[in-house]
Design a protein around this motif. Structure first.
Motif, short mmCIF file in Angstrom:
data_model
loop_
_atom_site.label_atom_id
_atom_site.label_comp_id
_atom_site.label_asym_id
_atom_site.label_seq_id
_atom_site.Cartn_x
_atom_site.Cartn_y
_atom_site.Cartn_z
N ILE A 29 0.84 -1.20 0.00
CA ILE A 29 0.00 0.00 0.00
C ILE A 29 0.87 1.25 0.00
N ASP A 30 1.95 1.26 0.77
CA ASP A 30 2.84 2.42 0.79
C ASP A 30 3.48 2.65 -0.58
N ALA A 31 3.77 1.56 -1.31
CA ALA A 31 4.33 1.71 -2.66
C ALA A 31 3.31 2.32 -3.60
N ILE A 32 2.03 1.95 -3.46
CA ILE A 32 0.98 2.51 -4.30
C ILE A 32 0.77 3.98 -3.98
N VAL A 33 0.83 4.33 -2.69
CA VAL A 33 0.69 5.72 -2.27
C VAL A 33 1.76 6.58 -2.95
N LYS A 34 2.97 6.06 -3.04
CA LYS A 34 4.06 6.80 -3.68
C LYS A 34 3.80 7.02 -5.17
N GLY A 35 3.17 6.06 -5.82
CA GLY A 35 3.07 6.08 -7.26
C GLY A 35 1.80 6.66 -7.83
N VAL A 36 0.75 6.87 -6.99
CA VAL A 36 -0.54 7.31 -7.52
C VAL A 36 -1.02 8.54 -6.76
N PRO A 37 -1.01 9.72 -7.37
CA PRO A 37 -1.52 10.92 -6.70
C PRO A 37 -3.00 10.75 -6.34
N GLY A 38 -3.37 11.26 -5.16
CA GLY A 38 -4.75 11.14 -4.71
C GLY A 38 -4.98 9.94 -3.81
N VAL A 39 -3.98 9.05 -3.70
CA VAL A 39 -4.08 7.89 -2.82
C VAL A 39 -3.19 8.12 -1.61
N SER A 40 -3.73 7.90 -0.42
CA SER A 40 -2.98 8.05 0.82
C SER A 40 -3.27 6.84 1.69
N ALA A 41 -2.75 6.83 2.91
CA ALA A 41 -2.95 5.67 3.77
C ALA A 41 -2.88 6.09 5.23
N THR A 42 -3.77 5.52 6.05
CA THR A 42 -3.65 5.65 7.48
C THR A 42 -2.79 4.49 7.97
N THR A 43 -1.86 4.78 8.89
CA THR A 43 -0.86 3.78 9.27
C THR A 43 -0.85 3.54 10.77
N THR A 44 -0.42 2.34 11.15
CA THR A 44 -0.15 1.99 12.53
C THR A 44 1.20 1.29 12.55
N GLY A 45 2.27 2.05 12.36
CA GLY A 45 3.59 1.47 12.25
C GLY A 45 3.91 1.13 10.81
N PRO A 46 5.12 0.59 10.56
CA PRO A 46 5.61 0.39 9.18
C PRO A 46 4.86 -0.66 8.39
N ASN A 47 4.22 -1.62 9.05
CA ASN A 47 3.65 -2.75 8.31
C ASN A 47 2.14 -2.72 8.21
#
Length: 819
Positions: free
Chosen positions: A142-160
């Motif tokens: 998911i973090d890789a997709i966030v980097k590559g697609v504008p408009g996509v973000s992610a809520t996180t609870t640590g690195p994994n």
């Protein structure tokens, strides 16, 4: 005798004609290097071949005559060539493919029903290739997709643990899919990540906007389809790759082995992966206790392609031990502390400080999640004349346990088992009068059970979904028009669910007749219905300049947590309160886009306005003094709310790739979304504190300059270097009622990386190397969607920092060895 002679003559002539069939051979090149695994085929036939490690191919038994041959490979522009074959001849056709610097010609299937070029779809669609996934080194897919697609973000609870958001909407509004199968794994939870092997993903496709038309409920914000690798290689020869990955910050060690074998019409693929990491660190918190994890994956596929279509069966096994951050600290030193007692005996302010030897160990602590996800599914296509029937069926089981008792490490605080049966059948009708039409029905049957545990945030339940749709598209001159309509129904039910306390004081499931039984979840049955649809068009000013517009109505029924929760989710440290009266969410989204893919640059402007009725969100509860309501262990209480909402914004990209400087790429993107809470009652009571929606990412600007050498340097080919700037604005447009959210400062991160392919003397690639440094200057920051930002037990902090910060500087190295 005459009949025998006639038959013999016919066979002799057939054999003679077959012997006179022709063949084509040649080589496929790109950037001056052989291109392996490129597809070469005779247009209009099923005759084709795959180039080998040195780029060579050969197609035999081609009937003589005029033909057209095409060569293609993901990430490169397709090329065609014409030829006139005489009986028994062999001709040579070489191809030189150019690398695609834009995504105009990429073929996708997400959000639509047939293979569709990006440029023809009015629905905003983005793709990220395996190459970009490798370059954007991250801890999860998911973090890789966030980097590559504008408009996509992610809520996180640590690195994994990362949960995707699309244009400000997340959780059950984003439909995660694995190879076209919807991912079901208790995704209502804050700390419940995407249970997918990141190393096994070949590419990802993202629909930005309502995709309920083809997938039903839970695609209100869009779809992320993670597509695993397709078996490739030379017929009759075992192929594969070995990957190793290392990250310095949390000591992540990842290893993945994939092998494939093709024989005639059959393809086989198998991949195994392991990852392990200790706690991560940053300049403010030092080592963040409770962020280690260990993960194992196994997946396999068998597929057969015939003249009648194809059939594929696949299976995946996911196993993850994930520590659960607690966030408790010593009030003066701010060092992390750990629980050593249970219940009322656990005094949060008097917990011991975590020893140094436990902060950098790969051993998983007693407080952790244990997640297993098992899946088996089958894709099938049957060609019927000029049409085809596609049938997909799958079964998956998610087993989630959370262990939170330091003196009873084998006692589960949460134990949920979710079984899901997915089905999807659609018929692609033969093209009629230019119309390409699809009829379909899909849905799922789901059962959830609480097993032997002490906490029960949601009840046992049964759920049945069914939806039917019609979708059609047609080209009218310069217009590509598409649209459709869908009807969904969902049946959700559960029986009375009683809980009690055992002799040791722990919670448990009980019968209604047992003394002290508490009816935590009274029985419930409800039927939800929804109509969704879309209509859009692409206007082709030219092959390279496009205007797009799309109108879409989406539908989402409330998830189990929103309508049925009444208890502690121990891993999230939250007590949830649902509402049985909630109505389904509906949204109406308007999209307009301008795209120009020019010789020296790409420009895209995508704007949207999204109006949602019955929008559901969670808000923190406070007492009469304005203090958050917490239990004895410091767990917060959140109650779900429902109101109208509006989200609007857009994405802008400018990618420069000048032909005069072919080695240079300068990529830029800007994404903005604003979420307005339309609940007039809340606005009257709380004023501006209730003006905005929660979990909205601030203004995000990303810029990357990348240089790639077009020629080899000795054994090294495809050498690249990149520098990236990742900037986030301050977010003060928050849902501030009862301190549900707090403002987040803006920050700028710098990342850099280099990579190359290493060749053998034979020209075959020996390995691929990727080196990257994220957060180059070790910036201390908190993402606005970082849940750990709110893991704080004190009203004041001696160093003026509250909550847990994101990861500091991280050096990573990845090696891929193909064989």
């Amino acid at each position: 005798m005459k009949k025998s002679f006639t038959l013999f003559s016919f066979l002799l002539i057939s054999i003679s004609l077959l012997a006179q069939n022709s063949s084509i051979k040649g080589r496929v090149m790109a950037n001056g290097e052989p291109l392996a695994y490129a597809s070469v085929g005779v247009m209009g036939t099923r005759l084709g071949a795959t180039s080998n490690d040195k780029g060579y191919y050969e197609i035999k038994n081609i009937p003589p005559g005029s033909i057209e041959v095409g060569a293609s490979s993901i990430g490169y522009q397709s090329q065609k060539a014409s030829a006139n074959l005489t009986p028994g001849s062999t001709i040579t056709i070489n191809f030189i493919l150019k690398e695609i610097t834009s995504k105009l010609e990429e073929i996708v299937v997400t959000g639509v029903t047939r293979a569709t070029e990006v440029k023809k779809s009015p629905i905003p669609i983005a793709t990220i290739s395996k190459k970009e996934i490798n370059i954007n080194v991250n801890s999860n897919i998911i973090d890789a997709i966030v980097k590559g697609v504008p408009g996509v973000s992610a809520t996180t609870t640590g690195p994994n643990i990362s949960k995707p958001f699309i244009r400000g909407l997340g959780y059950n509004r984003v439909l995660n899919m694995y190879d076209g199968i919807r991912q079901e794994g208790q995704q209502w939870g804050d700390e419940h990540g995407t249970e997918v092997d990141q190393y096994g993903i070949d590419r990802a496709e993202v629909v930005k906007g309502p995709a309920s038309l083809t997938y039903g409920s839970d695609a209100l914000a869009g779809v992320i389809n993670m597509i695993p690798a397709i078996p490739k290689g030379v017929d009759g020869k075992l192929k594969g790759d070995l990957l190793t990955d290392f990250h310095s910050n949390n000591g992540l060690i990842g290893t993945s082995l994939g092998i494939s074998y093709n024989k005639s019409d059959w393809k086989f693929y198998l991949r195994g992966t392991q990852k392990r990491a200790h706690n991560y660190q940053n300049p403010v918190d030092g080592w963040v206790y409770g962020s280690a994890y260990r993960e194992y994956n196994l997946s396999g596929t068998a597929r057969v392609d015939k003249t009648w279509g194809f059939s594929q069966i696949s299976t995946t096994l996911y196993d993850n031990l994930q520590e659960i951050p607690d966030g408790s600290r010593d009030s003066l030193s701010r060092k992390f502390t750990k629980p050593i007692r249970e219940g009322n005996e656990d005094e949060i302010k008097n917990r011991p400080i975590v020893p140094d030897n436990e902060l950098k160990t790969y051993a998983i602590g007693n407080l952790h999640q244990a997640i297993q996800h098992y899946r088996v599914y089958t894709h099938n296509q049957f060609i019927i004349g000029q049409g085809n029937i596609n049938a997909t069926f799958g079964f998956q089981q998610s087993r989630r346990r959370e262990f939170l008792f330091p003196t009873l490490p084998d006692k589960a605080a949460l134990f949920l088992v979710l079984n899901t049966f997915n089905y999807d059948v659609h018929y692609n009708l033969p093209t009629w009068n230019g119309l390409e039409t699809t009829l379909g029905v899909n849905g799922m049957y789901q059962t959830n059970q609480n097993k032997d545990a002490t906490n029960f945030p949601i009840p046992d339940y049964d759920l049945f979904d069914v939806g039917t749709f019609v979708f059609t598209k047609r080209t009218l001159g310069k217009f590509d028009v598409s649209g459709g309509i869908r009807y969904d129904t969902r049946h959700l039910t559960w029986n009375d669910f009683y809980t009690g306390t055992n002799a040791t004081g722990f919670g448990q499931k009980v019968n209604a007749q047992e003394p002290g039984a508490y009816l935590q979840f009274p029985e419930f049955t409800h039927q939800y219905h929804g109509i969704s649809g879309s209509l859009g068009a692409t206007y082709n000013l030219s092959d390279q300049i496009l205007l797009k517009a799309n109108l879409a109505r989406g539908y989402r029924s409330p998830n189990i947590n929103e309508v049925g929760s009444n208890g502690l989710d121990p891993g999230a440290h939250i007590r949830y309160q649902g509402n049985r009266e909630f109505k389904p969410e509906f949204n109406f989204q308007k999209d307009i886009s301008f795209l120009a893919y020019l010789k020296n640059l790409d420009i895209s402007v995508e704007l949207f306005d999204n109006r949602i009725s019955n929008y559901i969100f969670q808000a923190r509860l406070s007492d009469d003094q304005g203090q958050p309501i917490v239990d004895d262990q410091g767990n917060l209480t959140y109650k779900y709310q429902q109101s109208k909402a509006q989200l609007y914004g857009g994405e802008f990209t400018l990618n420069l790739h000048p032909e005069s400087v072919p080695w240079l790429n300068f990529n830029n993107s800007l994404a903005y979304v604003n979420g307005i809470n339309k609940n007039s009652k809340l606005r009257e009571t709380y004023g501006d504190a209730a003006k905005y929606l929660p979990f909205i990412l601030p203004l995000h600007y990303r810029s990357e300059i990348r240089g790639t050498l077009r020629k080899s340097v000795g054994a090294y080919t495809g050498i690249y270097a990149r520098l990236e700037l990742d900037a986030y604005g301050r977010q003060n447009k928050i849902y501030a009622v009862d301190n549900t959210e707090t403002p987040t400062s803006g920050y700028v991160l710098f990342n850099t990386g280099v990579g190359t392919n290493v060749k053998q003397k034979s020209g075959r690639v020996f390995c691929q190397l990727f080196f990257q440094v994220n957060n180059l200057f070790d910036k201390a920051y908190q993402s606005h969607l970082n849940r750990l930002k709110y893991f704080e037990y004190f009203q004041a902090s001696p160093n003026n920092h509250r909550g847990i910060y994101n990861m500091g500087r991280n050096f990573s190295a990845k090696v891929i060895i193909p064989f």
